[in-house]
Structure formats: C-alpha cells, structure tokens
Design a protein around this motif. Structure first.
Motif, PDB file in Angstrom:
ATOM      1  N   THR A 295      18.212  10.036  61.586  1.00 39.58           N
ATOM      2  CA  THR A 295      18.132  10.500  60.267  1.00 39.58           C
ATOM      3  C   THR A 295      19.482  11.098  59.767  1.00 39.58           C
ATOM      4  O   THR A 295      20.420  11.154  60.712  1.00 39.58           O
ATOM      5  CB  THR A 295      17.244  11.737  60.271  1.00 39.58           C
ATOM      6  N   GLY A 296      19.736  11.203  58.353  1.00 37.65           N
ATOM      7  CA  GLY A 296      21.036  11.426  57.927  1.00 37.65           C
ATOM      8  C   GLY A 296      21.896  10.552  58.183  1.00 37.65           C
ATOM      9  O   GLY A 296      23.317  10.565  58.449  1.00 37.65           O
ATOM     10  N   ALA A 297      21.323   9.110  57.975  1.00 36.78           N
ATOM     11  CA  ALA A 297      22.384   7.877  58.459  1.00 36.78           C
ATOM     12  C   ALA A 297      23.282   7.235  57.476  1.00 36.78           C
ATOM     13  O   ALA A 297      24.281   6.659  57.979  1.00 36.78           O
ATOM     14  CB  ALA A 297      21.213   6.707  58.719  1.00 36.78           C
ATOM     15  N   ALA A 298      23.346   8.010  56.198  1.00 40.38           N
ATOM     16  CA  ALA A 298      24.360   7.725  55.410  1.00 40.38           C
ATOM     17  C   ALA A 298      25.799   8.438  55.557  1.00 40.38           C
ATOM     18  O   ALA A 298      26.928   7.849  55.172  1.00 40.38           O
ATOM     19  CB  ALA A 298      23.902   7.820  53.865  1.00 40.38           C
TER      20      ALA A 298
ATOM     21  N   GLY B  39      25.965  10.282  61.366  1.00 38.80           N
ATOM     22  CA  GLY B  39      24.777   9.159  61.178  1.00 38.80           C
ATOM     23  C   GLY B  39      25.345   7.607  61.332  1.00 38.80           C
ATOM     24  O   GLY B  39      24.546   7.112  62.180  1.00 38.80           O
ATOM     25  N   HIS B  40      26.387   7.155  60.758  1.00 38.61           N
ATOM     26  CA  HIS B  40      26.789   5.879  60.570  1.00 38.61           C
ATOM     27  C   HIS B  40      27.284   5.555  62.069  1.00 38.61           C
ATOM     28  O   HIS B  40      27.079   4.407  62.611  1.00 38.61           O
ATOM     29  CB  HIS B  40      28.001   5.644  59.597  1.00 38.61           C
TER      30      HIS B  40
ATOM     31  N   ASP C  83      17.548   8.155  55.501  1.00 33.92           N
ATOM     32  CA  ASP C  83      18.553   9.192  54.497  1.00 33.92           C
ATOM     33  C   ASP C  83      17.812   8.964  53.282  1.00 33.92           C
ATOM     34  O   ASP C  83      16.836   8.416  52.935  1.00 33.92           O
ATOM     35  CB  ASP C  83      19.749   8.279  54.343  1.00 33.92           C
TER      36      ASP C  83
ATOM     37  N   VAL D 152      22.975   4.059  52.825  1.00 30.35           N
ATOM     38  CA  VAL D 152      23.121   3.609  54.109  1.00 30.35           C
ATOM     39  C   VAL D 152      23.391   2.188  54.165  1.00 30.35           C
ATOM     40  O   VAL D 152      24.271   1.513  54.863  1.00 30.35           O
ATOM     41  CB  VAL D 152      21.492   3.729  55.067  1.00 30.35           C
TER      42      VAL D 152
ATOM     43  N   CYS E 124      16.920  -0.229  56.904  1.00 31.68           N
ATOM     44  CA  CYS E 124      17.287   1.250  56.224  1.00 31.68           C
ATOM     45  C   CYS E 124      15.912   1.782  55.313  1.00 31.68           C
ATOM     46  O   CYS E 124      15.353   0.928  54.509  1.00 31.68           O
ATOM     47  CB  CYS E 124      18.319   0.688  55.108  1.00 31.68           C
TER      48      CYS E 124
ATOM     49  N   SER F 151      14.451   5.033  53.001  1.00 27.79           N
ATOM     50  CA  SER F 151      14.616   6.150  52.172  1.00 27.79           C
ATOM     51  C   SER F 151      13.626   7.394  52.685  1.00 27.79           C
ATOM     52  O   SER F 151      12.614   7.089  52.987  1.00 27.79           O
ATOM     53  CB  SER F 151      14.613   6.339  50.830  1.00 27.79           C
TER      54      SER F 151
ATOM     55  N   HIS G 186      12.992  12.059  52.888  1.00 29.26           N
ATOM     56  CA  HIS G 186      13.358  13.243  53.164  1.00 29.26           C
ATOM     57  C   HIS G 186      12.749  13.959  54.080  1.00 29.26           C
ATOM     58  O   HIS G 186      11.490  14.011  54.071  1.00 29.26           O
ATOM     59  CB  HIS G 186      13.275  14.019  51.849  1.00 29.26           C
TER      60      HIS G 186
ATOM     61  N   ALA H 194      19.777  14.686  60.321  1.00 30.37           N
ATOM     62  CA  ALA H 194      19.669  15.093  58.652  1.00 30.37           C
ATOM     63  C   ALA H 194      20.106  16.698  58.564  1.00 30.37           C
ATOM     64  O   ALA H 194      19.642  17.354  59.268  1.00 30.37           O
ATOM     65  CB  ALA H 194      18.404  14.857  58.218  1.00 30.37           C
TER      66      ALA H 194
END
Length: 102
Positions: free
Chosen positions: A23-26, A30-31, A48, A54, A67, A69, A71, A99
């Motif tokens: 999570t929070g991959a952008a 996370g990347h 993300d 992402v 990838c 989306s 929340h 995230a």
C-alpha cells in the motif's frame, strides 16, 4: 552445508512466485519496496489512492505488477482490491502496510 533460502526469496510450496501487496505504492518508500519485490521475481499488487501515479513510475508496467486504486481507510475499497489480487494471482503471501493514513 547450504544456508537456507529466506522465506521472502523462496517460491511458494507450489513453486509459484510469491505474491506481495504494497500500500502507499506511489511514494518513494512504496516504490522502493515494489521494486525490491519485483527484483526477487515476485508478483506485486501496488495499491495507492492514485493507481495512475503508481503506473507512471513503471513505464510499460512490467509483468508481475498490478496497479490498483485503493483508499486503505475504506473497507469496501480494500475488499475490492483484495478480490482483484486474488482473482489475478490466487492468493496474497506478503502485505506491506505502507500507506500514510491520518
């Protein structure tokens, strides 16, 4: 004697690549985790708020990367993301809760 293979590098019992969800991959952290898992030959679901952000970090979106989306504070979105990952890969082996939720 050979050292044991760390669980994160070993294939699953069925010989199939492990599946990680980040999570929070952008973001940068996370990347980096997504990149590390992909480098180990794992399948990765990168979640993300902005799945396009992402995907933009991965030109051509490499094989093994999904990838999505999501929340993470929205239970319905999390359930939908989990279903998408399970539909594509069959399971989840590793979950990285990266995230930032305030």
């Amino acid at each position: 004697m050979n050292a044991p293979i760390p669980a994160s590098e070993a294939p699953s019992a069925a010989g199939i690549a492990r599946v990680a969800v980040v999570t929070g991959a952008a973001g940068d952290l996370g990347h980096g985790m997504v990149a590390a898992f992909l480098a180990k030959g794992m399948q990765v679901a990168a979640l993300d708020l902005d799945a396009d952000a992402v995907a933009a970090r991965w030109p051509g979106v490499p094989d093994g990367l999904l990838c999505l989306s999501c929340h993470v504070a929205d239970e319905a979105q999390v359930a939908s993301a989990v279903q998408a990952v399970r539909s594509r890969y069959g399971r989840i082996d590793i979950l990285v809760n990266n995230a930032a939720v305030v």
